[in-house]
Motif scaffolding. Structure first.
Motif, PDB file in Angstrom:
ATOM      1  N   ALA A 200      36.743  20.894   6.994  1.00  0.00           N
ATOM      2  CA  ALA A 200      36.583  21.830   5.876  1.00  0.00           C
ATOM      3  C   ALA A 200      35.182  21.735   5.274  1.00  0.00           C
ATOM      4  N   TRP A 201      34.682  20.489   5.108  1.00  0.00           N
ATOM      5  CA  TRP A 201      33.328  20.299   4.581  1.00  0.00           C
ATOM      6  C   TRP A 201      32.297  20.941   5.505  1.00  0.00           C
ATOM      7  N   LEU A 202      32.408  20.676   6.787  1.00  0.00           N
ATOM      8  CA  LEU A 202      31.425  21.182   7.747  1.00  0.00           C
ATOM      9  C   LEU A 202      31.468  22.705   7.826  1.00  0.00           C
ATOM     10  N   GLU A 203      32.652  23.273   7.723  1.00  0.00           N
ATOM     11  CA  GLU A 203      32.758  24.735   7.752  1.00  0.00           C
ATOM     12  C   GLU A 203      32.116  25.352   6.511  1.00  0.00           C
ATOM     13  N   ASP A 204      32.325  24.720   5.362  1.00  0.00           N
ATOM     14  CA  ASP A 204      31.756  25.243   4.116  1.00  0.00           C
ATOM     15  C   ASP A 204      30.227  25.302   4.157  1.00  0.00           C
ATOM     16  N   SER A 209      24.945  28.133   9.640  1.00  0.00           N
ATOM     17  CA  SER A 209      23.685  27.472   9.971  1.00  0.00           C
ATOM     18  C   SER A 209      23.285  27.780  11.417  1.00  0.00           C
ATOM     19  N   ASP A 210      21.996  27.827  11.650  1.00  0.00           N
ATOM     20  CA  ASP A 210      21.508  28.001  13.022  1.00  0.00           C
ATOM     21  C   ASP A 210      20.776  26.761  13.509  1.00  0.00           C
ATOM     22  N   LYS A 211      20.956  25.624  12.782  1.00  0.00           N
ATOM     23  CA  LYS A 211      20.301  24.367  13.149  1.00  0.00           C
ATOM     24  C   LYS A 211      21.270  23.482  13.928  1.00  0.00           C
ATOM     25  N   PRO A 212      20.782  22.742  14.910  1.00  0.00           N
ATOM     26  CA  PRO A 212      21.665  21.864  15.684  1.00  0.00           C
ATOM     27  C   PRO A 212      22.273  20.759  14.824  1.00  0.00           C
ATOM     28  N   ARG A 226      36.266  13.805  16.883  1.00  0.00           N
ATOM     29  CA  ARG A 226      37.144  14.599  17.751  1.00  0.00           C
ATOM     30  C   ARG A 226      38.216  15.313  16.951  1.00  0.00           C
ATOM     31  N   SER A 227      38.741  14.672  15.909  1.00  0.00           N
ATOM     32  CA  SER A 227      39.757  15.308  15.078  1.00  0.00           C
ATOM     33  C   SER A 227      39.184  16.510  14.331  1.00  0.00           C
ATOM     34  N   ALA A 228      37.970  16.368  13.794  1.00  0.00           N
ATOM     35  CA  ALA A 228      37.338  17.489  13.099  1.00  0.00           C
ATOM     36  C   ALA A 228      37.135  18.660  14.060  1.00  0.00           C
ATOM     37  N   CYS A 229      36.754  18.367  15.306  1.00  0.00           N
ATOM     38  CA  CYS A 229      36.592  19.418  16.309  1.00  0.00           C
ATOM     39  C   CYS A 229      37.931  20.079  16.633  1.00  0.00           C
ATOM     40  N   HIS A 237      37.166  27.855  13.147  1.00  0.00           N
ATOM     41  CA  HIS A 237      35.958  27.631  12.361  1.00  0.00           C
ATOM     42  C   HIS A 237      34.709  27.716  13.236  1.00  0.00           C
ATOM     43  N   ARG A 238      33.577  27.956  12.566  1.00  0.00           N
ATOM     44  CA  ARG A 238      32.357  28.295  13.306  1.00  0.00           C
ATOM     45  C   ARG A 238      31.326  27.173  13.373  1.00  0.00           C
ATOM     46  N   TRP A 239      31.502  26.099  12.603  1.00  0.00           N
ATOM     47  CA  TRP A 239      30.454  25.088  12.553  1.00  0.00           C
ATOM     48  C   TRP A 239      30.218  24.412  13.903  1.00  0.00           C
TER      49      TRP A 239
END
Length: 406
Positions: A200-204, A209-212, A226-229, A237-239
């Motif tokens: 959720a944090w990473l998606e927010d 973002s277009d940065k690696p 792996r769980s977040a993925c 989600h798009r992150w």
């Protein structure tokens, strides 16, 4: 204004903080004492009822114990409420030793601390090299090159990464323009719960973002990645589109035998109703620890595939060559588990997966070993610093040398 007058507010602030921390400790200790009282009461109640020693279906009932047990348990509960009123919402301790103790406590019983709303439960946060909390949005905007997340394992915190080798590696990344952040989280919670929160944090903050994005996880930290993925895939989600590299260092993809052994030992206590209440003691170990039994990262205990597009590094280690092929491995994680292999079959695979092995290295020192950071530099394509050792090689028993890759 005199120096004494200036020092007075600081002294008062320190006193208030100490009182709040004391309240947090008393709150958790009182609730733990309440649980222990219930355990003793259940044993007493079982003895009072005299069930058959072979009656495994018997359930202990505190109501069959003498009434004073309930008085004592209620007193501990009252003290906990009083202490909780004095404590802050979150108790953040300063200094390496208090932080290590709090991190260990969260690893052992962090799920209970969270359930009790204990101020000692560590909330998920992003930290810098000095342990100061970072603002996610400000951190996202701090680099035009990319972002590196570094995740610790069970009973640890970001402080374990702050060693000479780890600090030098982070500084090299920062010199190349990367923003580097260390995740601090409650390792006693279910891995899938932490994974869902991290997703959720990473998606927010990184969906657009277009940065690696590079993620490096040690032990449980690798399972958390792996769980977040998994959650990102499940929720659409798009992150993860920006996820370029995943390093899984000493990660128990197939579980940790020590936790399985502990679970079996605890199950023995359930063979008779007279020792069954003592299973509470074994169950003090957190949900996070229990998830390590089989490397569970999802609510349904499935094994989702690795993301296919990021470069993925799996690192396994062994205390010495004699433990390369047995359950000891690095002392916590067997080589086969860290490489997600069974009977020479890759249970987790992908077009960009690289498996590596380092000998004579145990589990916790993975975060501070020069060979590990040398491997990470090679994998990321970062030039070797002037003081770095030559290309990593491994010496075999017959004196020949081989590359460490498995």
């Amino acid at each position: 204004m005199s120096d004494d007058a200036k020092a007075l507010p600081t002294a008062k602030s320190g006193l208030v903080k100490n009182l709040q921390h004391a309240g947090a400790i008393v709150h958790a200790a009182s609730l733990s004492a309440r649980e222990l009282t219930h355990l003793v009461a259940e044993i007493h109640g079982t003895i009072t009822r005299l069930p058959s020693p072979l009656n495994r279906s018997h359930e202990a009932d505190i109501s069959h114990a003498p009434f004073p047990y309930r008085i004592v348990a209620g007193a501990f509960n009252w003290v906990a409420k009083l202490a909780g009123a004095l404590a802050p919402e979150t108790a953040e301790f300063e200094g390496p030793m208090p932080l290590r103790v709090q991190a260990a406590l969260n690893g052992v019983s962090g799920d209970k601390l969270a359930r009790w709303d204990s101020p000692l439960a560590i909330p998920m946060s992003l930290r810098d090299a000095q342990g100061a909390e970072l603002d996610w949005e400000a951190w996202r905007q701090s680099s035009s090159v990319g972002h590196v997340f570094i995740l610790h394992g069970l009973c640890c915190s970001e402080i374990e990464w702050q060693n000479p080798e780890g600090a030098a590696f982070a500084q090299e990344l920062q010199a190349r323009g990367y923003a580097v952040g260390w995740l601090r989280y409650n390792t006693g919670k279910a891995i899938h719960a932490n994974g869902e929160e991290l997703d959720a944090w990473l998606e927010d903050f990184f969906a657009d973002s277009d940065k690696p994005l590079l993620m490096i996880g040690h032990s449980m930290g690798g399972l958390l990645i792996r769980s977040a993925c998994y959650w990102a895939e499940k929720e659409g989600h798009r992150w993860t589109r920006n996820l370029s590299h995943i390093a899984l260092l000493g990660t128990p993809h197939l579980g940790a035998p020590l936790e399985r052994l502990g679970n079996q030992a605890n199950s023995i206590l359930g063979l008779t109703p007279y020792t069954k209440p003592l299973m509470r003691l074994g169950n003090i170990r957190s949900r996070g620890i229990k998830d390590l039994r089989h490397g569970w990262i999802t609510p349904d205990h499935s094994m989702p595939a690795l993301p296919q597009h990021p470069e993925t590094l799996m690192l396994a280690c062994a205390i010495n060559d004699s433990h390369r092929d047995n359950l000891v491995g690095d002392g916590w994680v067997p080589v086969s588990s860290a490489l997600a292999m069974k009977d020479n079959t890759e249970l987790l695979s992908g077009p960009k997966v690289q498996r590596e092995f380092i000998n004579d290295l145990s589990h916790i020192p993975i975060m501070s070993d020069a060979r590990v950071y040398q491997l990470l530099r090679e994998w990321l394509g970062i030039p070797q610093p002037a003081h770095a050792a030559p290309t990593l090689i491994e010496e075999t028993r017959d004196g020949e040398t081989t590359a460490p890759a498995v």
